[in-house]
Every structure is written in C-alpha cells, then in structure tokens.
Design an enzyme around this catalytic site. Structure first.
Site, PDB file in Angstrom:
ATOM      1  N   GLU A  85       0.995  -1.088   0.031  1.00  0.00           N
ATOM      2  CA  GLU A  85      -0.103   0.078  -0.054  1.00  0.00           C
ATOM      3  C   GLU A  85       0.853   1.108  -0.129  1.00  0.00           C
ATOM      4  OE1 GLU A  85      -3.435  -0.098   2.681  1.00  0.00           O
ATOM      5  OE2 GLU A  85      -3.533   1.945   2.874  1.00  0.00           O
ATOM      6  N   LYS A 279      -7.831  -1.299  11.042  1.00  0.00           N
ATOM      7  CA  LYS A 279      -7.062  -1.606   9.760  1.00  0.00           C
ATOM      8  C   LYS A 279      -5.913  -0.584   9.644  1.00  0.00           C
ATOM      9  CE  LYS A 279      -6.372  -1.693   5.125  1.00  0.00           C
ATOM     10  NZ  LYS A 279      -5.569  -0.845   4.576  1.00  0.00           N
ATOM     11  N   ASP A 295       3.904 -14.448  11.387  1.00  0.00           N
ATOM     12  CA  ASP A 295       2.941 -14.948  10.985  1.00  0.00           C
ATOM     13  C   ASP A 295       2.033 -13.828  11.003  1.00  0.00           C
ATOM     14  OD1 ASP A 295       0.644 -15.885  10.365  1.00  0.00           O
ATOM     15  OD2 ASP A 295       1.148 -18.050  11.351  1.00  0.00           O
ATOM     16  N   HIS A 392      -2.642  10.286   0.306  1.00  0.00           N
ATOM     17  CA  HIS A 392      -2.688   8.976  -0.120  1.00  0.00           C
ATOM     18  C   HIS A 392      -2.763   8.888  -1.809  1.00  0.00           C
ATOM     19  CE1 HIS A 392      -3.951   4.664  -0.135  1.00  0.00           C
ATOM     20  NE2 HIS A 392      -4.730   5.133  -1.207  1.00  0.00           N
TER      21      HIS A 392
HETATM   22  C1  MEV Z   1      -6.004   2.877   4.866  1.00  0.00           C
HETATM   23  O1  MEV Z   1      -5.383   1.680   4.420  1.00  0.00           O
HETATM   24  C2  MEV Z   1      -6.155   3.043   6.407  1.00  0.00           C
HETATM   25  C3  MEV Z   1      -6.882   4.173   6.875  1.00  0.00           C
HETATM   26  O2  MEV Z   1      -8.512   4.285   6.462  1.00  0.00           O
HETATM   27  C4  MEV Z   1      -6.967   4.011   8.433  1.00  0.00           C
HETATM   28  C5  MEV Z   1      -8.148   4.745   9.170  1.00  0.00           C
HETATM   29  O3  MEV Z   1      -8.926   5.277   8.370  1.00  0.00           O
HETATM   30  O4  MEV Z   1      -7.710   5.087  10.077  1.00  0.00           O
HETATM   31  C6  MEV Z   1      -6.553   5.406   6.235  1.00  0.00           C
END
Ligand code: MEV
Length: 438
Positions: A85, A279, A295, A392
């Site tokens: 990513e 995430k 792992d 991003h």
């Molecule tokens: C993207 O991989 C992760 C985010 O969505 C985490 C978040 O929203 O805190 C940017």
C-alpha cells in the site's frame, strides 16, 4: 479448465508450470516467461523459496522498505516494512519524525504468555475428572520432559496446565488449558508438540484409571492446538507531549488535539469506524511482522479478538488530554518470534532483523507496537485535518502513471506538477495527455 488434476504436487516444477500455463492462461508462452522472470537468479536462493511451500511456481514480490527515525525508549531504529500500500511507509516515517523532538515512543512489555489447549470430550462425573486431573498433572508434565528440556534450560517452558469445564457450552466438553513461555520463539511447534503429548498421556492415563467407569475411561480428544488469542502476551506503546507542542499546519494545536481525541473516542464506541481505525493500525503492524518473517495471520486473528474483548469491537488505541498533556497509546497482543521459522532462512528476513539490531522477541513486540501506533497517529492526523486522500493520492500517483504507461521523463515532470495540484484519476489522465500532446 474443467478437469481436475491428479498428483499435481508430484509433478516437477517445469511440469506444474506447463500444466498451469496451458490449462489456465490464454498465452502459455507469456505465462511461462513471466513466472521465470520472477525467479531468483541464484538457483540456491530460488530453491530455498521453492521449498517454503508446496507447488511453488515463482516468487511474489512485495516492496521491502524502511521507515527511519523511530526513537523508541531512547534508541534509534529504522523499521523494515514489507507492504504494497503506497502511503504506509511514508506515513510511518512522517509520524516517526513528528515524535522525534517530543521524546519519541515509550514501550512496556505487559506479558509474554502463550496459550494452547487440548479440547476433549468426557462423558461422566465432573468431580472424578478433577480428581483424576490433579493426580495425573505431574505425569502430564513429565511426559513432555524431552520436548521442554531445551526451552527450560533457557528459562522458558510450561507455565501452567488447568482443567477447564466447558460442558455448559457443549455436552461433555472439557479442556486442558495450558500456558507457555517460549522466549524468543513464536513457539507454535513447541506448544503444539507439548499439547499433542498431553493429549496422548491424558487418554492413556484415563484408560487405566480405576475410579472411572468404562465410559469415563474413554476420553475422546477432539484436537490439540495453540491459540492465537494471546491477551497476556501484551505490549504497550505510547507517546505524549504538551498540547501546545502539537504544531500542525492550518489548525491550532488545541483544536487538533481535541479532534484527534474525538476521532479515537468514536473508534472506541462505533464498530464501523473501529474496524477501519484498526485496519490502519494493522497497516503498520503487518508490514513489520511480514518483513521480520512472522505470521501476520496469527497476529491479525489475535489482535482483532483482543479488540472485541469487552464484548464490542473497539479501538486498539486510546487518547486523552489531561492537564494540558496529550497522551496517545496502544495496548496490543503480539506473539512474535526472532528465532526459528523463517527468521534464519529467508535472506531478507535475516536482513530485516539485522537492521533492527537483532532484537529479542520482546524487543520486536515493542518495535511492532510502535509501528502500529505511529501508523494510526498518521492516519488519524490526516483524517482530522486534510483528509486522507491528499497524501494517499500523492503516493498513489506513481501507480497511476505506471498504469497509464507514462515514460520516466513524463513521470518526473508530473510528480513535480502534482506537488501543488489535486491528484485524482481524471486530473492525472488529463495532465498526462496534455504533456504527451505538447
Ligand atoms: C487505509 O489503508 C487505512 C485508513 O483507512 C485508516 C483509518 O481510516 O484510520 C486510512
């Protein structure tokens, strides 16, 4: 392809590639070339990778990067990360730099206990089973002496074995719930070997136990396996600073701190947000876990179970403002190893560990927790200020240009151009077309 294949694993690598290329792809020649292009030029290194798993055809690359300038407990680290990513490493590096002049990250190990269980069915008197268990407990431990010998020499081994009655959930269901200290090893093989021996001893001893009826003698072992839920293999990482030190563009320190805490509070109470929040944490955690040969599926499973430990899925991080001090921390279960498994086999894993100054498992837990906290800080900071897309899409720009077939010179010019422009698919396409026509 509409026919199954017999004995695929017995075929040679070339035969496997032939079969896949011919059966599953439109251009078998191109498929073979592609698979071969990703082989390592050193046959020994390739053989090593071939043997990690079954039916290897080629290697699947992920970028291997480092995020430098992490100050953890007063020591500097460059943290290796394997991830696809585009914004993750940049975000980690930015967060590391942000906290550098504010004392960096502090970490504490809260526990290192691993867990494994023998799940069995016993149809009979629960009291008799408890008496039997107390009687055979020393024998259970003796039966694994040859397995635990080396681990014990180094200070690890079995912490405890408990009999747990779960017959309220499933008729006759009991467990040997065992806890372990596996030191620098993740310990899966050690734990599973101990558990399988416990199961065997349990069954054998029950057969000869005079107080048991015939039915009670017949303990049915369902399975013996470690648990990836390790709530007592726990690490805490934290940062803190006076609120007025949170100097961020276009927003006052006070407002930023308030919004940040609010965002974390939302992730605490709202599962839809908590999953995405966590995430983002796992973006940092998985990348280091993968780079260091651990792992990541085990870590993921355990972490998400921990996030639900109070009955609601919630944030793994927490933030407060008290007496003008902003505090942000994570508590996370991480069962990691720095010996065994891939750690001494995969050349890049060995390098990743060397870059981290060959940490112990405890040290690695702390580094990984910091990577998760830093990643979350960067994500929430963007979310409550510029929004996530700005950074991003900037990082994604090269991917888009590559997809659009831009040349090296076009890429360089457009990266420069988009320093001050909004990146969207349409704006990049338009700028590239304009450049190509000029
Ligand atoms: C993207 O991989 C992760 C985010 O969505 C985490 C978040 O929203 O805190 C940017």
């Amino acid at each position: 392809m509409n026919t199954p294949v017999e004995g695929f694993s017995k075929l040679s690598k070339a035969e496997k590639i032939d079969w896949i290329a011919n059966q599953c792809t439109k251009d078998p020649v191109a498929t073979k070339k592609l698979l071969e292009r990703y082989w390592n030029p050193d046959p020994q290194v390739q053989k090593l990778h071939d043997e990690f798993i079954e039916n290897t055809l080629s290697n699947y690359y992920l970028p291997f990067a480092v995020a430098p300038n992490f100050l953890i407990n007063g020591e500097f680290y460059a943290i290796p990360m394997a991830i696809e990513e585009s914004s993750v490493v940049a975000a980690a590096s930015k967060a590391a730099k942000f906290w550098l002049d504010k004392g960096g990250f502090k970490t504490t190990i809260l526990g290192t206990e691993k867990v494994g269980q023998v799940h069995f069915i016993y149809k009979g008197d629960a009291k008799k089973l408890r008496v039997f268990f107390n009687e055979i407990k020393p024998g259970l431990l003796e039966s694994v002496a040859s397995i635990t010998q080396n681990m014990e020499k180094r200070g690890g081994g079995i912490n405890a074995i408990e009999l747990r009655d779960r017959s309220d959930k499933i008729s006759g269901y009991y467990q040997l719930h065992c806890t372990f200290e596996t030191l620098d090893a993740m310990g899966a093989n050690f734990i599973n070997s101990c558990l399988e021996q416990f199961a065997k001893t349990l069954k054998d001893q029950a057969k000869g136990h005079l107080d048991f009826s015939e039915e009670e003698k017949n303990i049915e072992v369902v399975m013996s396996i470690l648990s990836n839920y390790v709530p007592n293999c726990l690490v805490r990482a934290e940062v803190e600073c006076p609120v007025d030190k949170l100097v961020i563009k276009d927003i006052s320190a006070e407002e930023f701190a308030q919004k940040f805490v609010q965002a974390v509070n939302i992730a605490n109470v709202e599962p839809y947000r908590a999953v995405t929040h966590n995430k983002g944490i796992m973006n940092g955690i998985d990348a280091v876990v993968l780079a260091t040969g651990n792992d990541f599926r085990a870590v993921e499973a355990g972490v998400h179970a921990y996030a639900s430990k109070n009955g609601n899925y919630s944030s793994l991080t927490h933030a407060t403002i008290e007496d003008g001090i902003f505090k942000f921390w994570i508590e996370i279960p991480l069962a990691l190893g720095t010996v065994g498994g891939l750690t001494s086999l995969h050349p890049l894993v060995k390098l990743a560990l060397e870059i981290l100054q060959n940490p112990s498992a405890k040290e690695l837990m702390q580094i990984v927790a910091v990577a998760g906290l830093a990643q979350n800080f960067a994500a929430v900071k963007s979310l409550v200020t510029t929004g996530i897309q700005k950074g991003h899409m900037k990082m994604h720009l090269l991917n888009m240009l590559n997809q659009m077939g831009a040349t090296e010179s076009e890429k360089a010019q457009l990266v420069h151009y988009f320093k001050h422009e909004t990146v969207t698919n349409a704006s990049v396409k338009e700028a590239l077309e304009k450049l190509q026509k000029s």
